[in-house]
Write a protein that holds these residues in place. Structure first.
Motif, PDB file in Angstrom:
ATOM      1  N   THR A  49     -38.413  30.017  29.554  1.00  0.00           N
ATOM      2  CA  THR A  49     -39.422  31.073  29.475  1.00  0.00           C
ATOM      3  C   THR A  49     -40.814  30.479  29.298  1.00  0.00           C
ATOM      4  O   THR A  49     -41.789  31.015  29.823  1.00  0.00           O
ATOM      5  CB  THR A  49     -39.125  32.082  28.343  1.00  0.00           C
ATOM      6  N   MET A  64     -48.360  43.733  28.995  1.00  0.00           N
ATOM      7  CA  MET A  64     -47.255  43.279  28.158  1.00  0.00           C
ATOM      8  C   MET A  64     -46.705  41.941  28.661  1.00  0.00           C
ATOM      9  O   MET A  64     -46.420  41.036  27.872  1.00  0.00           O
ATOM     10  CB  MET A  64     -46.142  44.339  28.142  1.00  0.00           C
ATOM     11  N   TRP A  69     -49.231  39.263  27.728  1.00  0.00           N
ATOM     12  CA  TRP A  69     -49.162  39.000  26.292  1.00  0.00           C
ATOM     13  C   TRP A  69     -47.938  38.162  25.959  1.00  0.00           C
ATOM     14  O   TRP A  69     -48.016  37.204  25.198  1.00  0.00           O
ATOM     15  CB  TRP A  69     -49.124  40.325  25.520  1.00  0.00           C
ATOM     16  N   HIS A  70     -46.785  38.527  26.541  1.00  0.00           N
ATOM     17  CA  HIS A  70     -45.557  37.786  26.249  1.00  0.00           C
ATOM     18  C   HIS A  70     -45.654  36.342  26.752  1.00  0.00           C
ATOM     19  O   HIS A  70     -45.203  35.411  26.086  1.00  0.00           O
ATOM     20  CB  HIS A  70     -44.345  38.483  26.868  1.00  0.00           C
ATOM     21  N   GLU A 110     -47.721  34.456  24.323  1.00  0.00           N
ATOM     22  CA  GLU A 110     -46.949  34.236  23.101  1.00  0.00           C
ATOM     23  C   GLU A 110     -45.978  33.070  23.271  1.00  0.00           C
ATOM     24  O   GLU A 110     -45.826  32.239  22.367  1.00  0.00           O
ATOM     25  CB  GLU A 110     -46.200  35.515  22.748  1.00  0.00           C
ATOM     26  N   GLU A 111     -45.326  32.977  24.408  1.00  0.00           N
ATOM     27  CA  GLU A 111     -44.391  31.869  24.654  1.00  0.00           C
ATOM     28  C   GLU A 111     -45.120  30.526  24.617  1.00  0.00           C
ATOM     29  O   GLU A 111     -44.632  29.556  24.049  1.00  0.00           O
ATOM     30  CB  GLU A 111     -43.693  32.033  26.006  1.00  0.00           C
TER      31      GLU A 111
END
Length: 82
Positions: free
Chosen positions: A46, A69, A72-73, A76-77
């Motif tokens: 990911t 989203m 953002w994800h 975050e990863e």
């Protein structure tokens, strides 16, 4: 998957493939270290996908909450690795 389906995306095939792949190793008597290794591998994948998606600006053609989203994800990863 539910949100993607509600937006008109056909997720049944992807869901079936993912479930089949996960069931191959989840139901086997693997050691804790082996299961942890699989999890670390998934997390690494990911990260690679997120880095590629954001560095190549692959979301530039999209808009709306789903696009936000995903961006953002992805961020975050990448942040998890720093």
């Amino acid at each position: 998957m539910r949100l993607l389906s509600e937006l008109g995306h056909d997720t049944a095939g992807m869901d079936k493939k993912l479930r089949r792949a996960l069931n191959r190793w989840v139901d086997k008597p693997l050691s804790f270290k082996m299961k942890l290794g699989f999890l670390a591998g998934f997390e690494h994948q990911t990260l690679i996908l997120a880095d590629h998606m954001l560095s190549e600006d692959l979301l530039s053609g999209g808009s709306g909450p789903l696009n936000d989203m995903i961006a953002w994800h992805g961020a975050e990863e990448i942040e998890h690795c720093e």
